[in-house]
Scaffold this motif. Structure first.
Motif, PDB file in Angstrom:
ATOM      1  N   ALA A   4      35.829  33.105  42.355  1.00 38.62           N
ATOM      2  CA  ALA A   4      37.270  33.175  42.594  1.00 38.62           C
ATOM      3  C   ALA A   4      37.956  31.874  42.207  1.00 38.62           C
ATOM      4  O   ALA A   4      37.466  30.787  42.513  1.00 38.62           O
ATOM      5  CB  ALA A   4      37.536  33.496  44.058  1.00 38.62           C
ATOM      6  N   ILE A 308      32.125  41.492  46.504  1.00 40.62           N
ATOM      7  CA  ILE A 308      32.218  40.148  45.927  1.00 40.62           C
ATOM      8  C   ILE A 308      30.857  39.694  45.405  1.00 40.62           C
ATOM      9  O   ILE A 308      30.752  39.083  44.326  1.00 40.62           O
ATOM     10  CB  ILE A 308      32.767  39.154  46.972  1.00 40.62           C
ATOM     11  CG1 ILE A 308      34.252  39.451  47.233  1.00 40.62           C
ATOM     12  CG2 ILE A 308      32.595  37.707  46.510  1.00 40.62           C
ATOM     13  CD1 ILE A 308      34.856  38.667  48.378  1.00 40.62           C
ATOM     14  N   GLY A 315      35.034  39.507  38.416  1.00 44.20           N
ATOM     15  CA  GLY A 315      35.506  40.495  39.374  1.00 44.20           C
ATOM     16  C   GLY A 315      35.322  41.936  38.975  1.00 44.20           C
ATOM     17  O   GLY A 315      35.583  42.834  39.785  1.00 44.20           O
ATOM     18  N   GLN A 380      41.858  35.387  47.217  1.00 48.04           N
ATOM     19  CA  GLN A 380      41.614  34.741  45.923  1.00 48.04           C
ATOM     20  C   GLN A 380      40.701  35.585  45.047  1.00 48.04           C
ATOM     21  O   GLN A 380      40.855  35.598  43.817  1.00 48.04           O
ATOM     22  CB  GLN A 380      41.022  33.344  46.129  1.00 48.04           C
ATOM     23  CG  GLN A 380      41.977  32.364  46.809  1.00 48.04           C
ATOM     24  CD  GLN A 380      43.367  32.333  46.188  1.00 48.04           C
ATOM     25  OE1 GLN A 380      44.372  32.611  46.843  1.00 48.04           O
ATOM     26  NE2 GLN A 380      43.440  31.990  44.909  1.00 48.04           N
ATOM     27  N   ALA A 381      39.768  36.301  45.650  1.00 46.77           N
ATOM     28  CA  ALA A 381      38.952  37.237  44.873  1.00 46.77           C
ATOM     29  C   ALA A 381      39.828  38.326  44.268  1.00 46.77           C
ATOM     30  O   ALA A 381      39.665  38.707  43.094  1.00 46.77           O
ATOM     31  CB  ALA A 381      37.868  37.842  45.753  1.00 46.77           C
ATOM     32  N   THR A 384      41.783  36.939  41.381  1.00 51.67           N
ATOM     33  CA  THR A 384      40.892  36.720  40.242  1.00 51.67           C
ATOM     34  C   THR A 384      40.649  38.024  39.491  1.00 51.67           C
ATOM     35  O   THR A 384      40.677  38.053  38.252  1.00 51.67           O
ATOM     36  CB  THR A 384      39.557  36.119  40.733  1.00 51.67           C
ATOM     37  OG1 THR A 384      39.817  34.865  41.371  1.00 51.67           O
ATOM     38  CG2 THR A 384      38.590  35.915  39.579  1.00 51.67           C
TER      39      THR A 384
END
Length: 460
Positions: A4, A308, A315, A380-381, A384
């Motif tokens: 991320a 994740i 991703g 944030q993942a 991304t």
């Protein structure tokens, strides 16, 4: 595992979000010009043109719902009229469809979006029009809830189109139809005028899904890894006993089909947001808020963490965590996904679905004032993934290609996806659900940059 980017923000992605909707407009208009309603709903692209595929009409709502999302993002009236006209003209059979588990996909994406836009004041709607949308949503929720298999301990689940023995991961997102109908004050009327609570059936189905489709690393079987998801659970219809995991679109019952994983990630995150708006008094007879939210948070966190871990660095996941060709790709999860490899396809649609779930779970945890580190990790993942999907080679900038997000797959085991000449696996094509969820993700982020109300399915 997703690497991320800690510096990404919705504001920083705004040029990509706006470009996506610029491209999206042409795709929707192109589909309108070539699509023949007599052939059924468009499902996926073949050589860049949307085609139908008989199985079940679960993608019609994404077709017209996409136009409504486009209107929300751009304010262009053509898309509103296209989505509204076709919802009223074509979608009524989906409201009363007793044979599917797809009401959330079809009816929340159409009637639900229209009701939400009216409530937000983004469209002018006379009283009879909003009542029409509300009536459709009430009936859809009740019809979906009536497709019910009972378990011995008093719970139950909405069974899939495979029959009363079958619980699908996908159906978690159709609980939205029950949530909205309950929000509108509706109940399911059963034999002897029994008033069946749609909220109870929502909670029961969610708890059965969390128990039998989501794994928690507690030794349930030899393949019990925390966060893993089975696509299907099989029950004995004679006594309601759980029998085994199964899959329809994954590689095996003991691996994880990543789109099924993504449905769970998004489904539980949205339900947690919905529960924030439900009074404690309504949840008390169903076990109480702490117990219900704990069940959903556990499932949401486990599956989000697993996504994740199992997605590639950018991703985007491969279509199944146990796909046999992955071992030939080496350390593929620590590099960006390669949609042009010759072993196993990626699934960009799973990424679009999961990203929205990660974003919503992060927001939910932020509002709860707990797990700030985890909340940021999920957000944030999600950003991304959005950055990846809304760029080449996933975002389709070619006007002649009707798909918006490339490298989606539908049914790998049955070989339904188009394999381009000279290649060994599917790539370069789009799906109606992948495109819809990419638009929904983009709209969610775009509305945040505009300081518009938070996009939520239950604001009807």
């Amino acid at each position: 595992m997703i690497r991320a980017d800690p510096d990404l923000t919705p504001e920083g992605l705004r040029p990509q979000l706006e470009r996506l909707f610029e491209l999206s407009a042409g795709k929707i208009r192109s589909i309108d010009k070539t699509w023949d309603p007599a052939n059924g709903a468009p499902v996926f692209t073949v050589r860049g043109v949307y085609a139908s595929h008989a199985w079940t009409e679960w993608t019609q709502g994404f077709q017209f719902g996409s136009a409504l999302l486009e209107f929300d993002a751009t304010g262009e009236d053509w898309f509103l009229e296209y989505g509204r006209r076709n919802t009223i003209r074509i979608m009524p059979p989906h409201v009363s469809h007793v044979g599917v588990h797809d009401h959330g996909f079809n009816n929340i994406s159409t009637y639900g979006n229209l009701a939400r836009l009216a409530r937000e004041g983004k469209i002018r709607a006379a009283a009879f029009e909003t009542e029409l949308y509300g009536l459709a949503l009430k009936l859809s929720g009740a019809v979906q809830a009536a497709r019910w298999s009972r378990l011995p301990e008093g719970r139950g689940y909405i069974y899939s189109f495979n029959g009363p023995h079958s619980l699908f991961a996908d159906t978690i997102r159709s609980l939205r139809s029950l949530a909205v109908a309950h929000r509108l004050g509706h109940v399911l009327m059963a034999e002897n005028d029994e008033r069946v609570s749609l909220l109870k059936r929502l909670v029961d189905h969610a708890s059965v899904t969390a128990q039998y489709l989501v794994y928690y690393g507690e030794g349930r079987d030899a393949y019990d890894v925390r966060g893993r998801v089975a696509h299907e659970a099989i029950f004995n219809v004679n006594d309601g006993a759980y029998r085994c995991p199964n899959t329809q679109q994954g590689f095996s019952p003991f691996t994880t089909w990543t789109r099924g994983l993504a449905w769970i990630v998004l489904g539980f995150a949205e339900l947690l947001e919905f529960l924030e708006t439900v009074p404690d008094g309504e949840l008390a007879p169903l076990g109480g808020r702490p117990e219900i939210e704990a069940m959903m948070r556990r499932a949401a966190a486990a599956t989000s963490d697993y996504y994740i871990e199992q997605a590639a660095a950018d991703g985007v996941p491969y279509w199944d965590t146990g796909a046999p060709g992955l071992e030939k790709l080496g350390d593929c999860l620590n590099a960006p996904a390669n949609p042009y490899n010759d072993r196993e396809p990626v699934d960009s649609s799973a990424a679009a679905i999961a990203a929205q779930g990660l974003w919503r779970l992060g927001n939910y945890l932020t509002r709860s004032g707990e797990s700030a580190g985890q909340a940021r990790r999920y957000r944030q993942a999600a950003l991304t993934i959005a950055k990846t999907l809304f760029s080449e080679p996933y975002l389709s900038g070619e006007p002649s290609h009707q798909g918006l997000i490339l490298h989606s797959v539908y049914h790998r085991p049955r070989g339904w996806d188009f394999v381009p000449p000279g290649r060994r696996i599917p790539c370069g094509e789009s799906s109606m659900w992948g495109d819809y969820h990419a638009r929904e993700l983009a709209l969610t982020l775009l509305r945040e940059t505009r300081r518009e109300p938070y996009l939520a399915f239950f604001n009807v």
